[in-house]
Scaffold this motif. Structure first.
Motif, PDB file in Angstrom:
ATOM      1  N   PRO A  72       0.801  -1.175   0.041  1.00  0.00           N
ATOM      2  CA  PRO A  72       0.008   0.157  -0.077  1.00  0.00           C
ATOM      3  C   PRO A  72       0.859   1.276   0.019  1.00  0.00           C
ATOM      4  O   PRO A  72       2.098   1.172   0.321  1.00  0.00           O
ATOM      5  N   ALA A  98       2.500   0.649  10.971  1.00  0.00           N
ATOM      6  CA  ALA A  98       1.203   0.179  10.672  1.00  0.00           C
ATOM      7  C   ALA A  98       0.239   1.207   9.671  1.00  0.00           C
ATOM      8  O   ALA A  98      -0.507   0.978   8.805  1.00  0.00           O
ATOM      9  N   ALA A 138      -0.253  -4.379   9.263  1.00  0.00           N
ATOM     10  CA  ALA A 138      -1.002  -3.723   8.619  1.00  0.00           C
ATOM     11  C   ALA A 138      -1.001  -4.107   7.086  1.00  0.00           C
ATOM     12  O   ALA A 138      -1.707  -3.560   6.365  1.00  0.00           O
ATOM     13  N   ARG A 139      -0.270  -5.061   6.777  1.00  0.00           N
ATOM     14  CA  ARG A 139       0.007  -5.575   5.403  1.00  0.00           C
ATOM     15  C   ARG A 139       0.823  -4.588   4.563  1.00  0.00           C
ATOM     16  O   ARG A 139       0.271  -4.060   3.801  1.00  0.00           O
ATOM     17  N   ASP A 140       1.938  -4.506   4.986  1.00  0.00           N
ATOM     18  CA  ASP A 140       2.765  -3.574   4.279  1.00  0.00           C
ATOM     19  C   ASP A 140       4.211  -4.271   4.247  1.00  0.00           C
ATOM     20  O   ASP A 140       4.581  -5.103   5.077  1.00  0.00           O
TER      21      ASP A 140
ATOM     22  N   ARG B 219      -4.941  -0.569   4.987  1.00  0.00           N
ATOM     23  CA  ARG B 219      -4.128  -1.138   6.200  1.00  0.00           C
ATOM     24  C   ARG B 219      -4.919  -1.331   7.352  1.00  0.00           C
ATOM     25  O   ARG B 219      -6.052  -1.017   7.648  1.00  0.00           O
ATOM     26  N   ILE B 220      -4.868  -2.741   7.868  1.00  0.00           N
ATOM     27  CA  ILE B 220      -5.618  -3.403   8.881  1.00  0.00           C
ATOM     28  C   ILE B 220      -4.755  -2.679  10.314  1.00  0.00           C
ATOM     29  O   ILE B 220      -3.788  -3.119  10.404  1.00  0.00           O
ATOM     30  N   LEU B 221      -5.741  -2.222  10.995  1.00  0.00           N
ATOM     31  CA  LEU B 221      -5.008  -1.497  12.289  1.00  0.00           C
ATOM     32  C   LEU B 221      -5.209  -2.506  13.370  1.00  0.00           C
ATOM     33  O   LEU B 221      -6.539  -3.014  13.575  1.00  0.00           O
TER      34      LEU B 221
END
Lengths: 235, 235
Positions: A72, A98, A138-140, B219-221
């Protein structure tokens, strides 16, 4: 862990990795992964994608990896942060990673206790560990850059103006200032003070280097909460 | 502790209090208060003001109190929150109290682990302890109301519609939904899911009771970060 982050050293071929450390434990104990399962993966600093679990035993896991998606976007931001107390620092590293902050400058401030600079959480490996936890959450895949500036005045006078140039410069500070703006598209340089806030001398110096004070209301927030609240409001 | 919170039982006269517990320790060890010092104080559920330290010894402190300022406004919000894991729950209580949430409903959800409901952090005294830490941080005196609803469906079908009525109903959920709105003035009912998110059945049921899904990006927080980010963006 919403994304399994892969290091260069995990690869045994272009599309194969072997994992042995806490990621193996996590796959076994939290995800309860089984051979044939598909997992979300990303390569640190690179693409994201999926992996098929080919083999899993008590000592290692082998996965076939397909990396085909960009991570992202980061926020258009440099954050200047007065060094928080060590326990808070660890969480702040996770939070900023995140939320997609690409660059953080940790600075001294009058109200930063000298002992905070001695914390082992400022060692490069310790910083990286917390940043990776934030990226996994957060998937980064892209590690934020962490810059340490132990001396406030030379940083703010000599190096901050070049960072601020071409950006909207803001410093979060309680008081009779304009409210923090909302929903910006432009690049921002944002400074966040220590517990107890910046002192007037510091606010003056930051203003001379292009950072205008803005406030978030009467409530005094912990540093980690203020960081999240300012980012959520700005972008 | 940016505000010393006083309980009814601390008062020995209309304008006098005696403190003996962790507040005494905090005055001695953190503030290093001395006789004659002025401290910011508030009465739980009441006004805020200042206090003069009249007497301080190893076992107690006596203060003369002037209460003349209202606490800050609360947000026009009811938050419906899937029960977080215990460690996160404690921090969330502090955060919501600090940010001015007046009412939180803790609900079950498919992805809430059953064991979370057994935590001692849900005991009334434990909840109150964390809420007070949040009020002391933010300088507020009014405890948020915490409502515990262990059964999702009866709460959402039978009691949530009355809460939602006359408010903007929102549920934070990742996916192809409108972005979370910004800078609202109106009352809001906001639901925030567990780690892993609500399941589709729950989103449908929440929507039938008036909560529309909104998203905060890819983003997953963590729950605590999502709570802060949603509040900072909404208000």
């Amino acid at each position: 862990m919403n994304l399994l982050l892969l290091e260069e050293a995990d690869f045994i071929a272009a599309d194969r990795v072997i994992l042995r450390d806490r990621r193996l434990t996590h796959m076994q104990e939290v995800h309860r992964s089984q051979v044939g399962d598909s997992l979300r993966v990303g390569k640190i600093g690179g693409l994201m994608g999926s992996a098929e679990l080919l083999r899993l035993d008590t000592t290692e896991a082998e996965l076939r990896v397909t990396l085909d998606q960009p991570p992202p976007n980061k926020l258009p931001l440099t954050m200047v942060l007065a060094l928080p107390r060590p326990k808070m620092l660890r969480r702040v590293f996770q939070t900023v990673a995140a939320m997609g902050v690409p660059r953080i400058v940790l600075v001294n401030s009058y109200r930063v206790e000298k002992s905070f600079w001695q914390t082992p959480f400022l060692e490069p490996d310790a910083i990286r560990e917390q940043l990776i936890l934030g990226l996994e959450q957060a998937r980064d895949t892209v590690l934020p850059q962490i810059i340490i500036e132990k001396r406030f005045k030379p940083f703010v006078e000599d190096r901050l103006p070049a960072i601020t140039e071409g950006t909207l410069g803001l410093v979060g500070h309680p008081g009779n200032y304009p409210p923090c703006p909302r929903g910006l598209d432009q690049p921002v340089t944002l400074a966040i003070g220590p517990e107890g806030g910046w002192i007037p001398y510091e606010i003056d110096l930051l203003a001379k280097s292009g950072l205008q004070p803005v406030q978030l209301g009467d409530r005094i927030l912990r540093v980690e909460t203020a960081v999240t609240a300012l980012l959520a409001r700005l972008f």
